[in-house]
Motif scaffolding. Structure first.
Motif, mmCIF file in Angstrom:
data_model
loop_
_atom_site.group_PDB
_atom_site.id
_atom_site.type_symbol
_atom_site.label_atom_id
_atom_site.label_comp_id
_atom_site.label_asym_id
_atom_site.label_seq_id
_atom_site.Cartn_x
_atom_site.Cartn_y
_atom_site.Cartn_z
ATOM 1 N N THR A 159 96.805 49.723 -4.246
ATOM 2 C CA THR A 159 96.348 50.069 -2.887
ATOM 3 C C THR A 159 94.823 50.146 -2.757
ATOM 4 N N GLN A 160 94.099 50.104 -3.870
ATOM 5 C CA GLN A 160 92.627 50.140 -3.844
ATOM 6 C C GLN A 160 92.110 49.323 -5.018
ATOM 7 N N ALA A 161 92.779 48.220 -5.341
ATOM 8 C CA ALA A 161 92.460 47.518 -6.588
ATOM 9 C C ALA A 161 91.079 46.870 -6.518
ATOM 10 N N ALA A 162 90.411 46.809 -7.662
ATOM 11 C CA ALA A 162 89.110 46.141 -7.738
ATOM 12 C C ALA A 162 89.295 44.803 -8.439
ATOM 13 N N PRO A 163 88.609 43.759 -7.961
ATOM 14 C CA PRO A 163 88.766 42.457 -8.601
ATOM 15 C C PRO A 163 88.170 42.448 -10.011
ATOM 16 N N ILE A 164 88.781 41.687 -10.883
ATOM 17 C CA ILE A 164 88.171 41.432 -12.191
ATOM 18 C C ILE A 164 87.424 40.115 -12.004
ATOM 19 N N PHE A 165 86.110 40.253 -11.824
ATOM 20 C CA PHE A 165 85.332 39.123 -11.302
ATOM 21 C C PHE A 165 85.344 37.887 -12.205
ATOM 22 N N THR A 166 85.086 38.079 -13.508
ATOM 23 C CA THR A 166 84.955 36.878 -14.358
ATOM 24 C C THR A 166 86.217 36.020 -14.320
ATOM 25 N N GLU A 167 87.368 36.672 -14.490
ATOM 26 C CA GLU A 167 88.620 35.908 -14.507
ATOM 27 C C GLU A 167 88.898 35.295 -13.123
ATOM 28 N N THR A 168 88.630 36.072 -12.068
ATOM 29 C CA THR A 168 88.878 35.579 -10.708
ATOM 30 C C THR A 168 87.981 34.378 -10.409
ATOM 31 N N TYR A 169 86.699 34.490 -10.730
ATOM 32 C CA TYR A 169 85.770 33.386 -10.458
ATOM 33 C C TYR A 169 86.190 32.134 -11.232
ATOM 34 N N LYS A 170 86.655 32.342 -12.455
ATOM 35 C CA LYS A 170 87.055 31.196 -13.265
ATOM 36 C C LYS A 170 88.246 30.489 -12.598
ATOM 37 N N ARG A 171 89.228 31.282 -12.202
ATOM 38 C CA ARG A 171 90.419 30.676 -11.586
ATOM 39 C C ARG A 171 90.071 29.990 -10.264
#
Ligand code: ADP
Ligand code: ASP
Ligand code: MG
Length: 456
Positions: A159-171
């Motif tokens: 309900t308040q999750a924070a993105p894991i940027f490195t993995e998200t940007y890679k995908r």
């Protein structure tokens, strides 16, 4: 590539989706990646369904589920090509069957966890993104649907999750540009999944944040936030209608306004945009010709001290008085440790020798907070307040701003004042019943003469 995000009202009906298609079509040459919110008030409705389930009101949640399905079906059928109606019906059937099972499970278990709230609220964006991608094809705009949960990876704070940027940007970089080269990519905002594949959400209003995460991940040249107002206005239109459009504003100012209640932008939106220096535009999907607000790293020089006034209603004031000796050290640390332990953000603070006043807007843990604070202090909790925050880069350089503020507010009782923490804001607390009068007085004080370079 550009990112174009359309909020709930911009996709609330067949007619609204048709307007969106026209706006995207006009930008087709810039390879748009489209991020959409749930249609209209769908997220609220899904949360209401979860509430009915946990309270065991079976007839009610069955009816609510039917109504929501009818709404999606009625609007979607008008924008989906005839030959794909069967596919639409199948997808709606599948989603609503799954959702119904989930809701029934919650009713049986009598337990609603943050994780199951996310599972339920994700359906809004899952449905809207699918419907909008079909609609684009219907309106002659080749489009492909991407399930955001496959690319937006988050932590497990449901309900308040924070993105894991490195993995998200890679995908994002691995999948989206190749698709966007040939078609319009359509994704749902707000939703993602944890590293082990469990559906999560970024918090209410989080589709703006999705748009900027996607923008940063694909190296977009611009992030457009399409909504139901002409841009960032000089006052919250729900409190004081008739504000002026701010033509350009800095990331820092926009972030401060968003944090202190300007709902038009989710507060985290600027983070990825700043890091990658991507301009963010706020635009009106009902009036696409209005140039909106441009948010950039360096604001243009402005003759006005204040750019906009943000407000937050339903704020709770907490007064904490030390019951120990005067000037005992460690008092502030102990107070903030309590709020930290209960994961409650403090917005504004003022201190004196033996007391601290502060504001919070999330009161879900207030009983435990009060109990913990009472171990070493006296506590008074007062609901029914509002924060008002003047924001502008120039506030720190302009002499006499405070005098003008308190001159304008001479008839309003101010409960707490806070200036200087971020250098570009001046904030205070008033009773909620005085909010409108306070904003009106400040607005006429600071926005009667306008710098035409910055305001419309
Ligand atoms: P969307 O569904 O497009 O994300 P939101 O409802 O989240 O739209 O945000 C848009 C709303 O933000 C506006 O309708 C307006 O009521 C509110 N708002 C609050 N403060 C401001 C402001 N300073 N400028 C513009 N809109 C504001
Ligand atoms: N649909 C979600 C909400 O209503 C996310 C968003 O619209 O930004 O909070
Ligand atoms: Mg929003």
């Amino acid at each position: 590539m550009i990112v174009m995000k359309f909020g709930g009202t911009s996709v609330e009906s067949a007619q609204a989706i048709e307007r969106v298609a026209a706006i995207v079509k006009a930008n087709a040459a810039r390879h748009p990646v489209v991020v959409v919110s749930a249609m209209g008030k769908t997220t609220n409705k899904l949360l209401a369904i979860a509430q009915s389930a946990i309270e065991g009101r079976r007839e009610e949640f069955i009816r609510q589920l039917h109504d929501l399905r009818d709404f999606h079906s009625r609007e979607a059928r008008q924008v989906v090509p005839l030959e794909r109606r069967a596919e639409l019906d199948r997808v709606l059937d599948d989603h609503f069957q799954e959702l119904t099972e989930l809701v029934k499970g919650i009713a049986v278990l009598g337990e609603l966890t943050p994780r199951s709230i996310d599972a339920i609220s994700s359906y809004g964006e899952r449905l809207s993104s699918y419907v909008v991608s079909l609609a684009f094809n219907h309106f002659g705009l080749p489009a492909v649907h991407v399930d955001s949960r496959k690319v937006i990876v988050t932590d497990r704070r449901h309900t308040q999750a924070a993105p894991i940027f490195t993995e998200t940007y890679k995908r994002l970089a691995d999948t989206i540009p190749a698709l966007a080269a040939r078609q319009v990519v359509v994704m749902g905002g707000f939703i993602g999944s944890t590293e082990d594949g469990v559906t999560s959400t970024l918090g209410r209003g989080g589709s703006d944040f999705t748009a900027s995460i996607v923008g940063a991940g694909i190296g977009a040249e611009e992030i457009q936030i399409w909504t139901d107002v002409d841009g960032m206005l000089t006052a919250d239109p729900t409190v004081l209608p008739g504000g002026h459009r701010v033509k350009t504003i800095s990331f820092a100012e926009a972030a401060e306004l968003a944090y202190f209640g300007a709902k038009v932008l989710h507060p985290a939106t600027v983070i990825p945009a700043v890091e990658h220096n991507i301009p963010v535009l706020i635009l009106n999907s009902r009036r696409p010709d209005v140039p909106g607000t441009r948010i950039v790293s360096q604001a243009v020089a402005c003759r006005n001290a204040v750019k906009s006034i943000a407000c937050k209603k339903k704020v709770t004031l907490v007064y904490v008085y030390s019951t120990r000796m005067l000037m005992a050290h460690g008092f502030l640390r102990r107070i903030f440790e309590v709020f930290d332990r209960h994961e409650t953000a403090v917005d504004m603070v003022a201190t004196s020798e033996v007391s601290v006043s502060l504001t919070i807007d999330n009161t879900s843990r207030i009983a435990q907070i009060r109990e913990d604070l009472t171990e070493f202090s006296e506590v008074v909790v007062e609901e029914g307040h509002a924060t008002v925050c003047l924001v502008g880069d120039n506030i720190r350089y302009t002499p006499g701003v405070a005098a003008r503020v308190f001159g304008a507010l001479r008839n309003v009782n101010v409960a707490l004042i806070s200036q200087g923490a971020s250098l570009l804001n001046l904030g205070f607390v008033v009773a909620e019943k005085d909010l409108r009068a306070a904003v009106e007085a400040l607005h006429s004080e600071f926005f009667t003469e306008l710098d035409p370079e910055v305001f419309d």
